[in-house]
Write a protein that holds these residues in place. Sequence first.
Motif, PDB file in Angstrom:
ATOM      1  N   ASP A 291       0.815  -1.211   0.000  1.00  0.00           N
ATOM      2  CA  ASP A 291       0.000   0.000   0.000  1.00  0.00           C
ATOM      3  C   ASP A 291       0.850   1.263   0.000  1.00  0.00           C
ATOM      4  O   ASP A 291       0.497   2.245  -0.633  1.00  0.00           O
ATOM      5  CB  ASP A 291      -0.942   0.017   1.213  1.00  0.00           C
ATOM      6  CG  ASP A 291      -2.046  -1.011   1.080  1.00  0.00           C
ATOM      7  OD1 ASP A 291      -2.521  -1.235  -0.051  1.00  0.00           O
ATOM      8  OD2 ASP A 291      -2.431  -1.601   2.101  1.00  0.00           O
TER       9      ASP A 291
ATOM     10  N   GLU B  87       3.827  -0.680  -5.624  1.00  0.00           N
ATOM     11  CA  GLU B  87       2.800   0.076  -4.906  1.00  0.00           C
ATOM     12  C   GLU B  87       1.461  -0.018  -5.603  1.00  0.00           C
ATOM     13  O   GLU B  87       1.368   0.172  -6.825  1.00  0.00           O
ATOM     14  CB  GLU B  87       3.237   1.550  -4.799  1.00  0.00           C
ATOM     15  CG  GLU B  87       2.468   2.320  -3.774  1.00  0.00           C
ATOM     16  CD  GLU B  87       3.150   3.664  -3.483  1.00  0.00           C
ATOM     17  OE1 GLU B  87       3.393   3.922  -2.305  1.00  0.00           O
ATOM     18  OE2 GLU B  87       3.418   4.421  -4.439  1.00  0.00           O
ATOM     19  N   ARG B  88       0.405  -0.347  -4.821  1.00  0.00           N
ATOM     20  CA  ARG B  88      -0.945  -0.498  -5.389  1.00  0.00           C
ATOM     21  C   ARG B  88      -1.554   0.846  -5.712  1.00  0.00           C
ATOM     22  O   ARG B  88      -1.215   1.851  -5.228  1.00  0.00           O
ATOM     23  CB  ARG B  88      -1.874  -1.221  -4.416  1.00  0.00           C
ATOM     24  CG  ARG B  88      -1.430  -2.621  -4.147  1.00  0.00           C
ATOM     25  CD  ARG B  88      -2.438  -3.497  -3.511  1.00  0.00           C
ATOM     26  NE  ARG B  88      -3.025  -2.945  -2.287  1.00  0.00           N
ATOM     27  CZ  ARG B  88      -4.095  -3.453  -1.718  1.00  0.00           C
ATOM     28  NH1 ARG B  88      -4.683  -4.484  -2.215  1.00  0.00           N
ATOM     29  NH2 ARG B  88      -4.587  -2.942  -0.617  1.00  0.00           N
TER      30      ARG B  88
END
Length: 128
Positions: A83, A127-128
Motif C-alpha cells: 500500500d 505500490e498499489r
Amino acid sequence: MALLHSLHHVALICSDYPRSKHFYTQVLGLKVVAETYRTARDSWKLDLELGDARLELFSFPGAPARPSYPEAQGLRHLAFAVDELESAVAHLQSHGVACEPIREDELTGKRFTFFADPDDLPLELYER
C-alpha cells in the motif's frame, strides 16, 4: 470461460532453510500455513500465506545456484503488492535488506523497487 482462475502458489528453493524461513516470516511477515519435513528427500517445505495465494519455500540439499541475476531465462522476479512503498522500504532497511532506488513504471505510472532474498532471488515491491 477463462481456463485459469487465479495464482495458486509460487515455489522457491533456498540454500539455508532457517535463514530463508526467518526472512520470509519475520522480515516480510508472511504467515506459516504448514511446515513439513520430508525425510526421504531430506527436505523442508514451508507453506506461507500470501493473500489468496501461497508461497512455498523448499530446501533441497545440493540445489544449484541461480545462473544469473535477474536476466536468466525463466522466472524473472516475484513482485509483492504494497500500500505504501516508502514504509515497506523503511521496514526492509531496518532489517538490513538493501533496496534499489524507487522507480516509476513507465507503462502504469506506479512506483516500485527491487530487493533480494537471502539467496539473491530478485523480489519487487509494487505500490498499489
